[in-house]
Design a protein around this motif. Structure first.
Motif, mmCIF file in Angstrom:
data_model
loop_
_atom_site.group_PDB
_atom_site.id
_atom_site.type_symbol
_atom_site.label_atom_id
_atom_site.label_comp_id
_atom_site.label_asym_id
_atom_site.label_seq_id
_atom_site.Cartn_x
_atom_site.Cartn_y
_atom_site.Cartn_z
ATOM 1 N N SER A 57 0.819 -1.217 0.000
ATOM 2 C CA SER A 57 0.000 0.000 0.000
ATOM 3 C C SER A 57 0.850 1.263 0.000
ATOM 4 C CB SER A 57 -0.925 0.004 1.227
ATOM 5 O OG SER A 57 -0.172 -0.019 2.427
ATOM 6 N N GLN A 58 2.166 1.115 0.089
ATOM 7 C CA GLN A 58 3.038 2.283 0.136
ATOM 8 C C GLN A 58 3.476 2.704 -1.268
ATOM 9 O OE1 GLN A 58 6.224 1.182 2.800
ATOM 10 N NE2 GLN A 58 4.963 1.417 4.646
ATOM 11 N N SER A 59 4.202 1.807 -1.949
ATOM 12 C CA SER A 59 4.684 2.147 -3.284
ATOM 13 C C SER A 59 5.150 0.890 -4.006
ATOM 14 C CB SER A 59 5.847 3.148 -3.207
ATOM 15 O OG SER A 59 6.984 2.541 -2.592
ATOM 16 N N GLU A 60 5.207 0.954 -5.316
ATOM 17 C CA GLU A 60 5.711 -0.169 -6.111
ATOM 18 C C GLU A 60 7.196 -0.382 -5.849
ATOM 19 O OE1 GLU A 60 4.891 -0.064 -10.230
ATOM 20 O OE2 GLU A 60 2.704 -0.079 -9.994
ATOM 21 N N GLU A 61 7.899 0.701 -5.581
ATOM 22 C CA GLU A 61 9.335 0.586 -5.327
ATOM 23 C C GLU A 61 9.606 -0.204 -4.054
ATOM 24 O OE1 GLU A 61 13.292 3.404 -4.616
ATOM 25 O OE2 GLU A 61 11.337 4.302 -5.028
ATOM 26 N N ALA A 62 8.861 0.091 -2.988
ATOM 27 C CA ALA A 62 9.038 -0.634 -1.735
ATOM 28 C C ALA A 62 8.669 -2.104 -1.904
ATOM 29 C CB ALA A 62 8.171 -0.007 -0.645
ATOM 30 N N THR A 63 7.632 -2.375 -2.687
ATOM 31 C CA THR A 63 7.243 -3.757 -2.962
ATOM 32 C C THR A 63 8.338 -4.482 -3.720
ATOM 33 O OG1 THR A 63 4.912 -3.101 -3.042
ATOM 34 C CG2 THR A 63 5.494 -5.224 -4.020
ATOM 35 N N ALA A 64 8.937 -3.809 -4.707
ATOM 36 C CA ALA A 64 9.992 -4.425 -5.508
ATOM 37 C C ALA A 64 11.221 -4.740 -4.668
ATOM 38 C CB ALA A 64 10.372 -3.502 -6.668
ATOM 39 N N VAL A 65 11.556 -3.852 -3.743
ATOM 40 C CA VAL A 65 12.717 -4.079 -2.871
ATOM 41 C C VAL A 65 12.480 -5.295 -1.977
ATOM 42 C CG1 VAL A 65 14.068 -3.129 -0.975
ATOM 43 C CG2 VAL A 65 13.466 -1.680 -2.908
ATOM 44 N N ALA A 66 11.285 -5.380 -1.397
ATOM 45 C CA ALA A 66 10.969 -6.524 -0.541
ATOM 46 C C ALA A 66 10.955 -7.820 -1.351
ATOM 47 C CB ALA A 66 9.616 -6.311 0.131
ATOM 48 N N PHE A 67 10.433 -7.765 -2.555
ATOM 49 C CA PHE A 67 10.380 -8.950 -3.403
ATOM 50 C C PHE A 67 11.783 -9.415 -3.779
ATOM 51 C CE2 PHE A 67 9.824 -11.258 -7.407
ATOM 52 C CZ PHE A 67 8.762 -12.094 -7.090
ATOM 53 N N ALA A 68 12.653 -8.488 -4.110
ATOM 54 C CA ALA A 68 14.033 -8.838 -4.470
ATOM 55 C C ALA A 68 14.748 -9.501 -3.295
ATOM 56 C CB ALA A 68 14.792 -7.586 -4.914
ATOM 57 N N SER A 202 19.758 -6.050 -2.258
ATOM 58 C CA SER A 202 18.679 -5.739 -1.309
ATOM 59 C C SER A 202 19.135 -6.089 0.104
ATOM 60 C CB SER A 202 17.414 -6.511 -1.678
ATOM 61 O OG SER A 202 17.684 -7.902 -1.767
ATOM 62 N N GLY A 203 20.369 -5.763 0.421
ATOM 63 C CA GLY A 203 20.941 -6.166 1.702
ATOM 64 C C GLY A 203 20.196 -5.613 2.892
ATOM 65 N N GLU A 204 19.828 -4.339 2.847
ATOM 66 C CA GLU A 204 19.148 -3.728 3.983
ATOM 67 C C GLU A 204 17.765 -4.335 4.197
ATOM 68 O OE1 GLU A 204 19.232 -1.631 7.285
ATOM 69 O OE2 GLU A 204 20.869 -1.648 5.818
ATOM 70 N N GLU A 205 17.066 -4.612 3.096
ATOM 71 C CA GLU A 205 15.743 -5.222 3.207
ATOM 72 C C GLU A 205 15.840 -6.645 3.756
ATOM 73 O OE1 GLU A 205 11.592 -5.418 2.997
ATOM 74 O OE2 GLU A 205 12.962 -3.717 2.804
ATOM 75 N N GLN A 206 16.906 -7.360 3.394
ATOM 76 C CA GLN A 206 17.095 -8.703 3.937
ATOM 77 C C GLN A 206 17.267 -8.662 5.446
ATOM 78 O OE1 GLN A 206 19.828 -11.358 1.794
ATOM 79 N NE2 GLN A 206 19.789 -9.915 0.086
ATOM 80 N N LYS A 207 17.924 -7.624 5.942
ATOM 81 C CA LYS A 207 18.073 -7.481 7.392
ATOM 82 C C LYS A 207 16.723 -7.253 8.054
ATOM 83 C CE LYS A 207 22.778 -5.575 7.139
ATOM 84 N NZ LYS A 207 23.622 -4.389 7.416
ATOM 85 N N GLN A 208 15.860 -6.470 7.385
ATOM 86 C CA GLN A 208 14.523 -6.235 7.933
ATOM 87 C C GLN A 208 13.721 -7.533 7.992
ATOM 88 O OE1 GLN A 208 13.237 -3.385 9.202
ATOM 89 N NE2 GLN A 208 15.247 -2.423 8.905
ATOM 90 N N LEU A 209 13.831 -8.340 6.940
ATOM 91 C CA LEU A 209 13.121 -9.615 6.922
ATOM 92 C C LEU A 209 13.682 -10.575 7.964
ATOM 93 C CD1 LEU A 209 12.694 -10.207 3.073
ATOM 94 C CD2 LEU A 209 10.893 -9.725 4.738
ATOM 95 N N ALA A 210 14.996 -10.522 8.149
ATOM 96 C CA ALA A 210 15.624 -11.416 9.120
ATOM 97 C C ALA A 210 15.108 -11.155 10.538
ATOM 98 C CB ALA A 210 17.136 -11.267 9.084
#
Length: 491
Positions: A57-68, A202-210
Motif C-alpha cells: 500500500s506504500q509504493s511499487e518501489e518498496a514492494t519491488a525491494v521486498a520482493f528482491a 537488497s541487503g538492507e531489506e534482507q536485514k529487515q526480513l531477518a
C-alpha cells in the motif's frame, strides 16, 4: 473445500486397493517428514507476508525491494533444503519402518518429493499475492493442483509404480502450481518477473526480513510439529499400517479445519491494514466477529462429523479402518481450537508482532510432542490428538488471549464468549442427534444418499438455531445485507 473433499473421497479407496495399507501409510509418513523441509526457510514466508501487507500500500518501489530480498533469500533456502533432503534419504528406511521389499520404493518416492523443493525458487510470489489481498487466486490454484496430483498419482499407481506413484503426482502438481504462480505474477505485477532471475542488491531489506523470519519460524514450528508429527509418531511407534485408520478417521475433520482456517487466511491482510491505519476499535470488533463466525461455521460443519463420522468412514473405506468414537471427538475438538488459534496467530504475524507469540508456540510444540508420545504409549492410536488438545488448551489457549488483550486491547472474555456461545446454544440438539443415531439403528444412514440427507438436515437445523439465537438483530441485518451484496441483488 468441496472439490478437495470429493477428490479425497473418490481417490482414497482407489489408492488403498492399488497400493495397500502399508504403502499408503508409509507415503503419508514420508510426506509429513517432507513437510519439515519447509522449516529450512526459517519462517521466511511468514515474514514476507507481514512485510508485503505493509509495503504494497506504500509504493511499487518498496514492494519491488521486498520482493528482491525474498528472491535472494529463497535461493539460499532452496540450496539448504535440497542438500538436507538428499542426506535424509539415507536414514529414511530406518525412520519409517517398512518391509525390506518396500525400502527402495520408499527412497525413490522420497527423492521425488525432495525434487519439489526446487519450486521454492518462486517462494516470494505467494506471499505477495496474499499480501495484495488476492488469496482467492492461490486457493483456485490449490484446487487445480489437488486435482492434478490425485489424477496423476492414480494413473501411476495403476501402472504399478508403488509408493513412487503418489510422489510423482505430488511433483507434477508442485510444478504446475509453480507455473500458475509465475503466470499470476506476470498478470498482477509484471515488473517483478525479471527479479526472479536478477533480483539485484537488497541487503538492507534482507536485514529487515531477518528480524521477522526467525520469530515467524519459532511460531510456525508449533503448528508444524503439532500437525505433521502425528503420523510420524504413529508410524514409528505403531507401524505404517496404523497410520491409515488414524489419518482416515480424522480426514473429514481435517478438511473442515482447512475450511475454518480459510477465514483466517482471507482476513489477516485486512486486519493488518486496519492495524497499520490505527483503526483499533474497528480491528477489535472485527477479531471478535471473526472468532464468532468461525465458531458458528464450526458448529455447522463439525457437529455433523461428530454425529456421523463413523458411518462416513464405514461407507468410504470400511469399518476396519475406523479409529473409534474417541478419535472422532478429539479430532473435532482439535479442529475447532486450531482454527481459532490460527486466526489469532495470523493477527500477530500480519502486524509484525510475531515475536510476541514465538515463545508460546515453541512451548506448545514441546508439550504437544511430549504428551503425544506418552499418550500413544498409554492410549494407543488417539495419543497424538490428546497431545494436540493439551498443548492448545494449556499453552496457546491461555497465553494468546492475554497477549491479544495487552497488545490489541481485545478482552479475553469477549473472545471466550464468541467461541463458546454457538456451541452452548446448539449443544442439546447435537447431543440428542448423537444419542438417537446410536440408540436406534433405523436412524443410522446405510448409503451415501441417506448420509447426505442426514448431514444436510442436521447442518441446516444448527444453522437456523444459531441465526436466531447467536446473532442479535443488528448482526442479522448486517449479514443479510452482506449476503445480498455478494449475490449481486443488494440495493
Amino acid at each position: 473445500m468441496v472439490v478437495t473433499l470429493l477428490i479425497g473421497i473418490i481417490s482414497t479407496p482407489i489408492f488403498l486397493r492399488l497400493l495397500g495399507d502399508e504403502r499408503v501409510g508409509a507415503f503419508r509418513v514420508a510426506t509429513d517428514w517432507a513437510a519439515y523441509l519447509v522449516l529450512m526457510e526459517l519462517g521466511l514466508s511468514g515474514a514476507l507476508r507481514a512485510r508485503f501487507a505493509k509495503v504494497v500500500s506504500q509504493s511499487e518501489e518498496a514492494t519491488a525491494v521486498a520482493f528482491a530480498a525474498g528472491v535472494t533469500m529463497y535461493r539460499r533456502v532452496t540450496l539448504w533444503t535440497v542438500v538436507a533432503a538428499a542426506g535424509f534419504a539415507f536414514a529414511l528406511p530406518w525412520i519409517i519402518p517398512v518391509e525390506p521389499a518396500l525400502r527402495t520404493e520408499l527412497v525413490i518416492a522420497w527423492l521425488l518429493l525432495a525434487a519439489t523443493s526446487l519450486t521454492l525458487l518462486l517462494g516470494p510470489v505467494r506471499p505477495l499475492i496474499e499480501g495484495m489481498q488476492r488469496g482467492y487466486v492461490v486457493n483456485n490454484l490449490l484446487v487445480v493442483q489437488s486435482i492434478v496430483v490425485t489424477a496423476t498419482g492414480v494413473y501411476f499407481a495403476w501402472v504399478g509404480l508403488g509408493v513412487a506413484s503418489q510422489a510423482l503426482g505430488t511433483l507434477v502438481g508442485a510444478l504446475l502450481m509453480a507455473a500458475g504462480l509465475f503466470w499470476c505474477l506476470r498478470e498482477i505485477h509484471p515488473k517483478l518477473c525479471h527479479q526472479l532471475f536478477w533480483p539485484g542488491s537488497s541487503g538492507e531489506e534482507q536485514k529487515q526480513l531477518a528480524k521477522l523470519n526467525f520469530p515467524t519460524f519459532a511460531s510456525r514450528i508449533s503448528g508444524q510439529v503439532g500437525v505433521m508429527s502425528d503420523n510420524i509418531i504413529i508410524g514409528f511407534l505403531l507401524g505404517p499400517p496404523a497410520v491409515v485408520p488414524f489419518f482416515l478417521t480424522q480426514r473429514i475433520s481435517l478438511v473442515a479445519q482447512g475450511l475454518l482456517q480459510s477465514f483466517s487466511g482471507a482476513s489477516w491482510a485486512g486486519l493488518a491494514d486496519l492495524y497499520h491505519r490505527q483503526q483499533m476499535t474497528l480491528l477489535q470488533s472485527r477479531v471478535i466477529e471473526l472468532t464468532r463466525l468461525i465458531a458458528m461455521v464450526a458448529v455447522v460443519v463439525l457437529a455433523p462429523i461428530l454425529v456421523f463420522n463413523r458411518h462416513f468412514v464405514i461407507l468410504w473405506v470400511g469399518e476396519e479402518r475406523f479409529g473409534g468414537e474417541w478419535m472422532t471427538s478429539l479430532a473435532v475438538i482439535d479442529a475447532f481450537l486450531l482454527a481459532i488459534v490460527s486466526l489469532w496467530g495470523l493477527l500477530f504475524a500480519g502486524t509484525e508482532k510475531i515475536g510476541l507469540v514465538a515463545p508460546v508456540s515453541v512451548l506448545s510444540a514441546v508439550v504437544n510432542v511430549a504428551v503425544s508420545v506418552l499418550a500413544t504409549y498409554a492410549l494407543g492410536i488417539v495419543g497424538p490428538l490428546v497431545g494436540t488438545l493439551v498443548a492448545v488448551l494449556v499453552v496457546q489457549g491461555t497465553w494468546m488471549p492475554h497477549l491479544l488483550r495487552v497488545h490489541f486491547g481485545i478482552l479475553p472474555r469477549n473472545l471466550y464468549s464468541a467461541m463458546a456461545n454457538p456451541w452452548i446454544v446448539t449443544a442439546p440438539i447435537v447431543g440428542l442427534a448423537w444419542w438417537l443415531v446410536r440408540a436406534y439403528p433405523a436412524m443410522q444412514p446405510s448409503n451415501w444418499i441417506e448420509l447426505s440427507i442426514a448431514v444436510g438436515s442436521l447442518a441446516a437445523l444448527l444453522l437456523a438455531i444459531q441465526w436466531r439465537f447467536c446473532l442479535g438483530a443488528e448482526h442479522r441485518h448486517l449479514w443479510k445485507r452482506r449476503i445480498l451484496d455478494f449475490a449481486g441483488v443488494g440495493p
